[in-house]
Scaffold this motif. Structure first.
Motif, PDB file in Angstrom:
ATOM      1  N   GLY A 354       0.716  -1.241   0.031  1.00 17.05           N
ATOM      2  CA  GLY A 354      -0.176  -0.155  -0.014  1.00 17.05           C
ATOM      3  C   GLY A 354       0.799   1.164  -0.276  1.00 17.05           C
ATOM      4  O   GLY A 354       2.035   1.224  -0.405  1.00 17.05           O
ATOM      5  N   SER A 355       0.306   2.508   0.493  1.00 14.66           N
ATOM      6  CA  SER A 355       0.910   3.627   0.533  1.00 14.66           C
ATOM      7  C   SER A 355       1.306   4.182   1.850  1.00 14.66           C
ATOM      8  O   SER A 355       0.329   3.937   2.794  1.00 14.66           O
ATOM      9  N   MET A 356       2.426   4.911   1.993  1.00 17.19           N
ATOM     10  CA  MET A 356       2.750   5.448   3.266  1.00 17.19           C
ATOM     11  C   MET A 356       2.070   6.596   3.484  1.00 17.19           C
ATOM     12  O   MET A 356       1.898   6.891   4.745  1.00 17.19           O
ATOM     13  N   LYS A 357       1.280   7.143   2.608  1.00 14.79           N
ATOM     14  CA  LYS A 357       0.574   8.305   3.002  1.00 14.79           C
ATOM     15  C   LYS A 357      -0.545   7.789   3.861  1.00 14.79           C
ATOM     16  O   LYS A 357      -1.108   8.748   4.667  1.00 14.79           O
ATOM     17  N   ALA A 358      -0.873   6.428   3.789  1.00 20.53           N
ATOM     18  CA  ALA A 358      -1.958   6.224   4.667  1.00 20.53           C
ATOM     19  C   ALA A 358      -1.584   6.292   6.151  1.00 20.53           C
ATOM     20  O   ALA A 358      -2.463   6.534   7.136  1.00 20.53           O
ATOM     21  N   LEU A 359      -0.450   6.224   6.417  1.00 23.10           N
ATOM     22  CA  LEU A 359       0.170   6.505   7.758  1.00 23.10           C
ATOM     23  C   LEU A 359      -0.129   7.872   8.306  1.00 23.10           C
ATOM     24  O   LEU A 359       0.594   8.279   9.232  1.00 23.10           O
ATOM     25  N   GLY A 360      -0.238   8.662   7.213  1.00 19.03           N
ATOM     26  CA  GLY A 360      -0.574  10.411   7.637  1.00 19.03           C
ATOM     27  C   GLY A 360       0.520  10.831   7.826  1.00 19.03           C
ATOM     28  O   GLY A 360       0.716  11.879   8.758  1.00 19.03           O
ATOM     29  N   THR A 361       1.980  10.887   7.124  1.00 17.98           N
ATOM     30  CA  THR A 361       2.958  11.724   7.283  1.00 17.98           C
ATOM     31  C   THR A 361       3.820  11.976   6.077  1.00 17.98           C
ATOM     32  O   THR A 361       3.766  10.723   5.295  1.00 17.98           O
ATOM     33  N   ALA A 362       4.321  13.060   6.001  1.00 21.35           N
ATOM     34  CA  ALA A 362       5.282  13.389   4.573  1.00 21.35           C
ATOM     35  C   ALA A 362       6.752  13.031   5.264  1.00 21.35           C
ATOM     36  O   ALA A 362       7.038  13.926   6.130  1.00 21.35           O
ATOM     37  N   MET A 363       7.390  12.093   4.902  1.00 21.83           N
ATOM     38  CA  MET A 363       8.675  11.768   5.262  1.00 21.83           C
ATOM     39  C   MET A 363       9.603  12.866   4.861  1.00 21.83           C
ATOM     40  O   MET A 363       9.740  13.116   3.743  1.00 21.83           O
ATOM     41  N   LYS A 364      10.370  13.102   5.960  1.00 23.56           N
ATOM     42  CA  LYS A 364      11.243  14.374   5.714  1.00 23.56           C
ATOM     43  C   LYS A 364      12.566  13.553   5.632  1.00 23.56           C
ATOM     44  O   LYS A 364      13.715  14.109   4.870  1.00 23.56           O
ATOM     45  N   TYR A 365      12.864  12.627   6.600  1.00 25.09           N
ATOM     46  CA  TYR A 365      14.131  12.340   6.741  1.00 25.09           C
ATOM     47  C   TYR A 365      14.575  11.083   5.894  1.00 25.09           C
ATOM     48  O   TYR A 365      15.755  10.429   5.850  1.00 25.09           O
ATOM     49  N   PHE A 366      13.546  10.073   5.674  1.00 26.13           N
ATOM     50  CA  PHE A 366      13.594   8.940   5.038  1.00 26.13           C
ATOM     51  C   PHE A 366      13.082   8.574   3.876  1.00 26.13           C
ATOM     52  O   PHE A 366      11.670   9.019   3.761  1.00 26.13           O
ATOM     53  N   GLU A 367      13.509   7.657   3.199  1.00 21.26           N
ATOM     54  CA  GLU A 367      12.552   7.173   2.033  1.00 21.26           C
ATOM     55  C   GLU A 367      13.236   5.669   1.938  1.00 21.26           C
ATOM     56  O   GLU A 367      14.258   5.036   2.061  1.00 21.26           O
ATOM     57  N   ILE A 368      11.799   4.736   2.510  1.00 18.84           N
ATOM     58  CA  ILE A 368      12.083   3.343   2.412  1.00 18.84           C
ATOM     59  C   ILE A 368      12.397   2.906   1.134  1.00 18.84           C
ATOM     60  O   ILE A 368      11.233   2.904   0.044  1.00 18.84           O
ATOM     61  N   ILE A 369      13.297   1.914   0.638  1.00 18.21           N
ATOM     62  CA  ILE A 369      13.564   1.406  -0.508  1.00 18.21           C
ATOM     63  C   ILE A 369      13.167   0.066  -0.480  1.00 18.21           C
ATOM     64  O   ILE A 369      12.641  -0.318  -1.516  1.00 18.21           O
ATOM     65  N   THR A 370      13.440  -0.852   0.425  1.00 17.38           N
ATOM     66  CA  THR A 370      12.918  -2.098   0.615  1.00 17.38           C
ATOM     67  C   THR A 370      12.443  -2.511   1.668  1.00 17.38           C
ATOM     68  O   THR A 370      12.905  -1.958   2.913  1.00 17.38           O
ATOM     69  N   ALA A 371      11.759  -3.529   2.045  1.00 16.86           N
ATOM     70  CA  ALA A 371      11.275  -4.291   3.159  1.00 16.86           C
ATOM     71  C   ALA A 371      10.604  -5.461   2.785  1.00 16.86           C
ATOM     72  O   ALA A 371       9.528  -5.703   2.836  1.00 16.86           O
ATOM     73  N   ILE A 372      11.633  -6.508   2.293  1.00 17.55           N
ATOM     74  CA  ILE A 372      11.158  -7.607   1.704  1.00 17.55           C
ATOM     75  C   ILE A 372      11.853  -8.845   2.594  1.00 17.55           C
ATOM     76  O   ILE A 372      12.997  -8.981   2.810  1.00 17.55           O
ATOM     77  N   PRO A 373      10.982 -10.205   2.496  1.00 15.53           N
ATOM     78  CA  PRO A 373      11.683 -11.234   3.275  1.00 15.53           C
ATOM     79  C   PRO A 373      12.920 -12.066   2.270  1.00 15.53           C
ATOM     80  O   PRO A 373      12.944 -11.694   1.156  1.00 15.53           O
ATOM     81  N   PHE A 374      13.974 -12.538   2.817  1.00 14.09           N
ATOM     82  CA  PHE A 374      15.054 -13.061   2.273  1.00 14.09           C
ATOM     83  C   PHE A 374      14.552 -14.283   1.827  1.00 14.09           C
ATOM     84  O   PHE A 374      13.807 -15.077   2.642  1.00 14.09           O
ATOM     85  N   GLN A 375      14.383 -14.779   0.424  1.00 19.00           N
ATOM     86  CA  GLN A 375      13.862 -16.002   0.060  1.00 19.00           C
ATOM     87  C   GLN A 375      14.664 -17.185  -0.089  1.00 19.00           C
ATOM     88  O   GLN A 375      14.723 -17.739  -1.370  1.00 19.00           O
ATOM     89  N   VAL A 390       6.078   8.554  -0.089  1.00 21.20           N
ATOM     90  CA  VAL A 390       5.597   9.931  -0.672  1.00 21.20           C
ATOM     91  C   VAL A 390       6.068  10.423  -1.896  1.00 21.20           C
ATOM     92  O   VAL A 390       5.502  11.168  -2.538  1.00 21.20           O
ATOM     93  N   ARG A 391       7.423   9.857  -2.409  1.00 21.41           N
ATOM     94  CA  ARG A 391       7.876  10.118  -3.602  1.00 21.41           C
ATOM     95  C   ARG A 391       7.836   9.419  -4.743  1.00 21.41           C
ATOM     96  O   ARG A 391       7.874   9.792  -5.852  1.00 21.41           O
ATOM     97  N   ASN A 392       7.745   7.928  -4.465  1.00 21.65           N
ATOM     98  CA  ASN A 392       7.925   6.874  -5.576  1.00 21.65           C
ATOM     99  C   ASN A 392       6.956   5.846  -5.496  1.00 21.65           C
ATOM    100  O   ASN A 392       6.597   5.444  -4.322  1.00 21.65           O
ATOM    101  N   SER A 393       6.791   5.150  -6.312  1.00 24.90           N
ATOM    102  CA  SER A 393       6.140   3.695  -6.308  1.00 24.90           C
ATOM    103  C   SER A 393       7.406   2.807  -6.661  1.00 24.90           C
ATOM    104  O   SER A 393       8.167   2.956  -7.637  1.00 24.90           O
ATOM    105  N   VAL A 394       7.303   1.716  -5.891  1.00 23.04           N
ATOM    106  CA  VAL A 394       8.488   0.957  -5.694  1.00 23.04           C
ATOM    107  C   VAL A 394       7.941  -0.533  -6.008  1.00 23.04           C
ATOM    108  O   VAL A 394       6.953  -1.049  -5.545  1.00 23.04           O
ATOM    109  N   PHE A 395       8.798  -1.373  -6.654  1.00 25.47           N
ATOM    110  CA  PHE A 395       8.566  -2.778  -7.058  1.00 25.47           C
ATOM    111  C   PHE A 395       9.627  -3.451  -6.774  1.00 25.47           C
ATOM    112  O   PHE A 395      10.998  -3.103  -7.273  1.00 25.47           O
ATOM    113  N   ILE A 396       9.643  -4.411  -5.871  1.00 28.81           N
ATOM    114  CA  ILE A 396      11.111  -5.140  -5.398  1.00 28.81           C
ATOM    115  C   ILE A 396      10.665  -6.650  -5.922  1.00 28.81           C
ATOM    116  O   ILE A 396       9.739  -7.357  -5.317  1.00 28.81           O
ATOM    117  N   PHE A 397      11.752  -7.226  -6.541  1.00 24.49           N
ATOM    118  CA  PHE A 397      11.255  -8.659  -7.246  1.00 24.49           C
ATOM    119  C   PHE A 397      12.479  -9.437  -6.339  1.00 24.49           C
ATOM    120  O   PHE A 397      13.541  -9.489  -6.637  1.00 24.49           O
TER     121      PHE A 397
END
Length: 428
Positions: A354-375, A390-397
């Motif tokens: 989903g979107s981080m906007k749902a958490l109600g904050t505009a991130m100033k300090y951080f941009e989350i690039i990945t958060a995915i299980p080790f396969q 807040v800035r990008n749409s991300v796809f992690i394969f």
């Protein structure tokens, strides 16, 4: 109750994630990379994490073994492993993803570890966080960094009380309809089991992930188009993944999608959006050879109808294990994933966080690039994680080598992204 006294037995899915991580060389550990946008020193970041650590019991947790696995929330922040690495060149995301996964995590000592990557000015440019999937899922990582962002925006007045130790998510569902009760059909499963590209024992496997970024404005436009087709993002991304899978050398016309879903909304007000834990379960979508997969919107609509039917029946998912489980059964199941096998046990895993906007904050300090299980558990040919910051749409394969080869995943990712671009063209 003081944090040092917080304790409870792990739920079945938490136990499953814990044993899989132990027995498949880190399989299911969530590996996150976060870009630091505004310069921060190691000392400031440690101060922020120390504050967050006091808020969430599962950051303070360790697994205590016995007849049952139990959380003990008594780990001080000083005991969390932290490493500092000097960047001499741009961060090699995939190499570092593999290294952090191989390093692993001793869940009997803590639920997460941290790495800070500093530049020539001793400022932190990147953070990697490795966490137990039983304690933090991808949505919880987002929540954690939202809290840290708030902390650094106003350190002097930051106030947030401690969170409770939530029960295992399946504990909030009383009806038996939410729990699997039918034995799997081996004959049916064989139809959906795709062959691996090269069999390997768990000790011979490596976890990898490929990152792709897409303009958020264009994804927003795609979501808008989807609404006109009565299709939501999860169904659309599943449809695109199904089409992209045809490029894989081990593709079969029998396709199963494992779709993790956030179930907190189904728990009413008992678990809030600011909670940190593992609050997901999975539903499955099955595509038979008689279903036309050529038209993306038609396929997405078919999947959306299937998801809506499940919701109407009050069964949007099935927990894989009952509330009362035998630890020896889970250990035996996890051990099975160590073996050298010719097929994947599950289909592709598609998770739309989903979107981080749902958490109600505009991130100033951080941009989350990945958060995915080790396969490294070898359950899926490919796992795809999608989300928007807040800035990008991300796809992690993510994938497990050599069970799935890198070139296969690169081709899959290219076809996936190109399909999105095609859908955005005016004639569509």
């Amino acid at each position: 109750m003081p944090a040092t006294e917080l304790s409870r037995v792990l739920g079945a899915e938490e136990a499953m994630f814990t044993e899989l991580a132990r027995r498949t060389c880190g399989g299911t550990l969530v590996i996150s990379f976060i870009k630091v946008l505004t310069p921060l020193s190691v000392e400031k970041l440690i101060s922020g994490f120390a504050s967050a650590h006091k808020i969430y019991p599962l950051l303070q947790a360790r697994v205590e073994s016995g007849n049952k696995l139990r959380w003990r929330c008594d780990v001080p922040f000083e005991s969390i492993p932290i490493e500092i690495r000097k960047l001499k060149e741009p961060l090699d995301f995939e190499a570092e993803f593999n290294r952090r996964g191989k390093t692993g995590l001793d869940v009997e000592k803590c639920t997460y570890t941290l790495s800070f990557y500093i530049n020539s000015h001793d400022e932190v440019e990147w953070i990697s966080l490795v966490s137990s999937h039983a304690a933090l899922d991808g949505r919880s990582v987002m929540t954690l960094f939202c809290i840290l962002d708030i902390f650094f925006k106003d350190v002097g007045t930051f106030r947030l009380g401690g969170q409770p130790l939530y029960e295992a998510v399946e504990s909030y569902f009383s009806s038996s309809k939410y729990f699997a009760h039918e034995k799997p059909s081996s004959q049916k499963d064989e139809l959906f089991n795709w062959p691996v590209e090269e069999p390997a024992f768990v000790s011979e496997r490596e976890g990898h992930a490929i990152y792709r970024q897409f303009p958020i404005a264009e994804i927003s436009q795609l979501v808008k188009i989807g609404k006109s087709h009565k299709v939501r993002p999860s169904a659309l991304f599943c449809a695109i993944a199904i089409q992209a899978s045809k490029i894989l050398p081990n593709h079969k016309d029998w396709i199963k999608i494992l779709l993790p879903m956030d179930v907190r909304e189904l728990c009413g007000t008992e678990i809030g959006l600011s909670a940190v834990g593992a609050f997901s379960s999975a539903t499955t979508l099955e595509i038979m050879p008689n279903i036309d997969i050529e038209d993306t919107w038609q396929l997405a609509r078919h999947l959306q109808i299937e998801l809506d039917k499940q919701a109407e029946e009050g069964e949007p998912f099935k927990f894989m294990f009952p509330k009362k489980y035998k630890l020896e059964d889970i250990i035996e199941w996890a051990q099975d994933y160590e073996e050298k096998k010719s097929v994947f046990s599950e289909g592709m895993c598609i998770s739309n966080v989903g979107s981080m906007k749902a958490l109600g904050t505009a991130m100033k300090y951080f941009e989350i690039i990945t958060a995915i299980p080790f396969q490294t558990h070898g359950a899926h040919p490919i796992s795809l994680l999608t989300y928007s910051t807040v800035r990008n749409s991300v796809f992690i394969f993510s994938y497990c080598d050599p069970l799935t080869k890198r070139d296969s995943v690169l081709n899959f990712a290219e076809k996936f992204i190109n399909t999105i671009k095609r859908l955005l063209e005016p004639e569509n």
